[in-house]
Design an enzyme around this catalytic site. Sequence first.
Site, PDB file in Angstrom:
ATOM      1  N   HIS A 153     -16.956  -3.798   6.615  1.00 33.90           N
ATOM      2  CA  HIS A 153     -18.257  -3.836   7.293  1.00 33.90           C
ATOM      3  C   HIS A 153     -18.906  -5.188   7.017  1.00 33.90           C
ATOM      4  CE1 HIS A 153     -22.442  -2.899   8.285  1.00 33.90           C
ATOM      5  NE2 HIS A 153     -21.962  -1.906   9.021  1.00 33.90           N
TER       6      HIS A 153
ATOM      7  N   GLU B 274       0.809  -1.213   0.000  1.00 37.64           N
ATOM      8  CA  GLU B 274       0.000   0.000   0.000  1.00 37.64           C
ATOM      9  C   GLU B 274       0.846   1.268   0.000  1.00 37.64           C
ATOM     10  OE1 GLU B 274      -2.402  -0.016   3.555  1.00 37.64           O
ATOM     11  OE2 GLU B 274      -0.812  -0.962   4.728  1.00 37.64           O
TER      12      GLU B 274
ATOM     13  N   ASP C 151      -9.668 -24.279 -26.253  1.00 35.43           N
ATOM     14  CA  ASP C 151      -8.246 -24.576 -26.272  1.00 35.43           C
ATOM     15  C   ASP C 151      -7.694 -24.408 -24.859  1.00 35.43           C
ATOM     16  OD1 ASP C 151      -8.359 -21.859 -25.976  1.00 35.43           O
ATOM     17  OD2 ASP C 151      -7.308 -21.375 -27.840  1.00 35.43           O
TER      18      ASP C 151
END
Length: 281
Positions: free
Chosen positions: A215, A122, A262
């Site tokens: 949440h 981050e 494929d």
Amino acid sequence: MARRSVLFSPGDRPEMCRKAPETGADVVVFDLEDAVAPARKAEARTAVADVLAGFDPDCEVCVRVSSTDSTADLDVLLDDAPDEHRLDSLMLPKAETREDVRSLAEGATERGHDLPVFALVETAPGILHTEEIAAAEPTTAVCFGAEDLAADLGASRTEEGTEVLYAREHAVLAASAAGVDAIDTVFTDIEDEEGLGTETEFAVELGYDGKMAIHPAQVDPINDAYTPSPEHVEWAERVLDARSEADADGRGVFRVDGEMIDAPLIAQAERVIERADAAGR
């Protein structure tokens, strides 16, 4: 092991931590980082340690350690932990190097616990070093954190997310190359279920294995997005059945429902079945 939904619970709210598994989240993360004010860190450590004692839910139990004092976290969580103590993994915030991951895992090992690490990338250095972070031995998943990254870059967060798209794609590529799970960033507007659904579907398309949640109401939409539909599972089963027949006939390419199949589509079908099985179909 499914890791579709990764739900954070504040470490200083033990009643929420105990109830977190009831949401249906695949991973519950007791947070000692962003969700806890600095003045309450010590209280949160003790609260989480108390929750982990005798805790045995049907989900993965993780703790996100503090980026500023993970040693104190490990001291309280792991030193003299009772036999019935339940902790499956650790989350490392602001992971920036392979050594960051190794250091956290070694700290746990020194205290008698071998725990895999969710490495949260981050920051700008974390994104640039995601390949080595993903390939570190203790890493079990790479988590992408868009909000902190944008702040680190000085970028403005937009609804489209173009300011973090490169980093978001880079994280999932690095995780795939290392053979570990890729967990997508949080969606911060807890009232916007439609927006969460759209964002999660896009993460699925990018190749992410799961998404972080802030949440309990976000858990079901995330789980639904990462659980293949019955129609998709039936398609995958038809592809794999036809593949077996084609292998027996020595054919490398074959048709299913009028579509030429494929190797890439076979791999997609295998992934669908893996996800469905992990979700407990």
